[in-house]
Write an enzyme that holds these catalytic residues in place. Structure first.
Site, PDB file in Angstrom:
ATOM      1  NE  ARG A  23      35.887  78.302 -20.317  1.00 49.52           N
ATOM      2  CZ  ARG A  23      35.118  78.871 -21.241  1.00 49.52           C
ATOM      3  NH1 ARG A  23      34.542  78.154 -22.174  1.00 49.52           N
ATOM      4  NH2 ARG A  23      34.920  80.170 -21.239  1.00 49.52           N
ATOM      5  CD  GLN A  47      54.311  89.278 -47.924  1.00 49.38           C
ATOM      6  OE1 GLN A  47      54.272  89.837 -49.002  1.00 49.38           O
ATOM      7  NE2 GLN A  47      55.442  88.928 -47.349  1.00 49.38           N
ATOM      8  CG  ASP A  48      48.699  87.918 -42.291  1.00 51.93           C
ATOM      9  OD1 ASP A  48      48.746  89.156 -42.372  1.00 51.93           O
ATOM     10  OD2 ASP A  48      47.708  87.315 -41.863  1.00 51.93           O
ATOM     11  CG  ASN A  49      55.571  88.143 -43.805  1.00 50.41           C
ATOM     12  OD1 ASN A  49      55.389  87.435 -44.778  1.00 50.41           O
ATOM     13  ND2 ASN A  49      55.726  89.443 -43.892  1.00 50.41           N
ATOM     14  CE  LYS A  71      58.349  95.189 -42.143  1.00 47.46           C
ATOM     15  NZ  LYS A  71      59.741  94.875 -41.835  1.00 47.46           N
ATOM     16  CG  HIS A 118      60.232  96.222 -37.595  1.00 47.84           C
ATOM     17  ND1 HIS A 118      60.288  94.865 -37.832  1.00 47.84           N
ATOM     18  CD2 HIS A 118      59.628  96.384 -36.399  1.00 47.84           C
ATOM     19  CE1 HIS A 118      59.727  94.235 -36.804  1.00 47.84           C
ATOM     20  NE2 HIS A 118      59.319  95.134 -35.923  1.00 47.84           N
ATOM     21  CD  GLU A 142      65.273  92.661 -47.438  1.00 42.24           C
ATOM     22  OE1 GLU A 142      64.513  92.243 -46.568  1.00 42.24           O
ATOM     23  OE2 GLU A 142      65.999  91.919 -48.134  1.00 42.24           O
ATOM     24  CE  LYS A 169      69.039  90.745 -45.478  1.00 37.52           C
ATOM     25  NZ  LYS A 169      67.734  90.519 -46.098  1.00 37.52           N
ATOM     26  CG  ASP A 170      69.974  91.707 -40.573  1.00 38.90           C
ATOM     27  OD1 ASP A 170      69.637  92.137 -41.698  1.00 38.90           O
ATOM     28  OD2 ASP A 170      69.199  91.085 -39.830  1.00 38.90           O
TER      29      ASP A 170
END
Length: 183
Positions: A23, A47-49, A71, A118, A142, A169-170
């Site tokens: 199932r 917080q959840d993302n 995280k 990360h 950041e 940005k990265d």
């Protein structure tokens, strides 16, 4: 759940117990008591993302120099190569990195504590990535380290570099040598 140590002792792979039959399956994706025991301290998430990315998207390497975020990350669709880099100057693993494949199939989670950068590379057609954080997003704090920093020499999965999708940005992030670190 099964907890697997990585080359950096504070970074843990967490494998939930999966109950499956014809199932489908059931798993407990988070249990505060078991998680705290696994990482050896009390952790509170605030917080959840949830992100969705297509194949070849590389996000990171991100961290917050103040209000650092621990995280707990996992993938619920697709597959990523997930990376944590130790930025704690006082750590014997300072400047070292760990990379782990996370996927909807293996159902693994990775605990990336505060003090780490990360990032991840999507290696499937698309991936949906979920993560809990121990502090709120604070854009003023950041920071980023460029994904292909020569000092870190992260062994990303074989990919056509010209086809990687990296945000502006990265792509313009600091090199490890000039990054802000944690004490």
């Amino acid at each position: 759940m099964n907890v697997i140590d990585t080359a950096i002792p504070d970074v843990k792979i967490i494998e939930p117990q999966v109950f499956g039959d014809d199932r489908g399956f059931f798993l407990e994706s988070f249990n505060q008591t078991k998680f705290n025991a696994a990482v050896g301290r009390d952790v509170a998430f605030v917080q959840d993302n949830h992100s969705r990315s297509q194949c070849g998207v590389l996000r990171g390497l991100h961290y917050q120099i103040q209000q650092p975020q621990g995280k707990l990350v996992r993938v619920v669709a697709g597959e990523v190569f997930d990376v944590a880099v130790d930025l704690r100057k006082s750590s014997p693993t300072f400047g070292h990195w760990v990379g782990v494949t996370l996927s909807a199939d293996n159902k693994r989670q990775l605990w990336v504590p505060e003090g780490f950068a990360h990032g991840f590379l999507v290696t499937s057609d698309h991936a949906e990535f979920l993560y809990k954080t121990t502090d709120f997003w604070a854009p003023q704090y950041e920071r980023g380290i460029v994904w292909n920093d020569a000092t870190l020499a992260i062994n990303w999965p074989d990919a056509d570099v010209s086809e990687l999708l990296v945000s502006g940005k990265d792509a313009a992030a600091q090199h490890f040598a000039s990054a802000d670190y944690f004490d």
